[in-house]
Design an enzyme around this catalytic site. Structure first.
Site, short mmCIF file in Angstrom:
data_model
loop_
_atom_site.label_atom_id
_atom_site.label_comp_id
_atom_site.label_asym_id
_atom_site.label_seq_id
_atom_site.Cartn_x
_atom_site.Cartn_y
_atom_site.Cartn_z
N ARG A 58 0.83 -1.20 0.00
CA ARG A 58 0.00 0.00 0.00
C ARG A 58 0.87 1.26 0.00
O ARG A 58 1.98 1.24 0.52
CB ARG A 58 -0.89 0.02 1.24
N ASP A 76 0.15 5.43 1.12
CA ASP A 76 -0.84 6.26 1.81
C ASP A 76 -1.42 7.32 0.89
O ASP A 76 -0.87 7.62 -0.18
CB ASP A 76 -0.19 6.94 3.01
N ARG A 85 7.99 8.19 6.80
CA ARG A 85 7.56 9.55 7.12
C ARG A 85 7.92 9.91 8.57
O ARG A 85 8.30 11.05 8.86
CB ARG A 85 6.07 9.70 6.86
#
Length: 259
Positions: A51, A53, A198
């Site tokens: 995935r 975001d 992040r």
């Protein structure tokens, strides 16, 4: 049944991420699946390497799907790039052996993160970088990167709440290069937890600006407390550059239909 691998590039600014959410067309997966149904007449779920975001971009996302279509890979490529939105591009179509799996065959990934580090913001890069105007100590930031390289439990640098799966990952490389006002972070590893990159970038920037000490890296790795690490850097600076795949013996039989 044929097994088709896609290499995909996308600008994630207007999407809720890679993974389809119900019937939402506001995801990259949802957009691609819609075009596959239009192209083949089949209701198909594609498998992504992982995935990304909401707001995150990709230069080299990998996915695969099974289909009975007799279209050539070249014709599929043309169809995808005719009917997909202009911010999603299929760069390559390959026919793979039956056992190929876009998620299970991953052995590592490379990500980039971009930070605009200047007293004046940028108009052109605002959706593809994080504006961070504070003065940065590059020596401290590089020292923090050195502490993160290797095999560690990175749960303290993730957004995970509870999981039964392993949170140990190996980071091979973290580098920071400056080109004018732009800082380019490169991360290479065998895998990354939810929002891990992040949070690492946010922590490294706070170390560089003097808000956190370099030793916070050791503390978070040891105590596994997310709250002790830095803020989560925003998604728009993050790019999935490349997915490294396991080359098994069966890969000798694959056909690269278009490149």
């Amino acid at each position: 049944m044929r097994n088709i691998k896609l290499t995909i590039e996308y600008d994630g600014k207007r999407y809720l991420g890679w993974q389809r959410l119900g019937d939402s067309e506001k995801t990259v997966q949802g957009k691609i699946e819609s075009v596959i149904t239009q192209m083949t007449g089949e209701k198909i779920e594609i498998i992504g390497s992982g995935r990304t975001d909401a707001g995150t971009h990709a230069r080299g996302q990998v996915a695969n799907f099974k289909t009975n279509t007799e279209m050539t890979c070249n014709d599929m490529l043309i169809f995808f790039n005719r009917y997909l939105p202009s911010d999603i591009v299929v760069k390559k179509v390959e026919e793979m052996p039956e056992r190929f799996h876009a998620r299970y065959n991953v052995k590592g990934k490379q990500y980039s993160y971009y930070v605009w580090n200047d007293s004046i913001p940028t108009a052109f890069e605002r959706y593809r970088s994080f504006y961070f105007p504070q003065t940065l100590d590059m020596d401290k930031m590089n020292a923090a990167c050195e502490k993160l390289i290797g095999k560690h439990d990175f749960v303290g640098f993730s957004a995970l709440k509870k999981t039964k799966k392993s949170t140990t990952r190996t980071i091979e490389t973290i580098s920071i290069e400056r080109e004018g006002s732009m800082l380019h972070f490169t991360f290479i590893g065998d895998g990354f937890l939810h929002k891990m990159i992040r949070i690492l970038v946010g922590t490294i920037l706070e170390i560089g600006s003097g808000k956190l000490p370099v030793t916070i890296i050791d503390e978070v790795l040891e105590n596994k407390i997310r709250e002790a690490a830095g803020e989560t850097a925003p998604a728009q600076g993050l790019f999935l550059d490349e997915v490294f795949l396991i080359i098994d013996s069966y890969s000798e039989d694959l056909t690269i239909c278009y490149e």
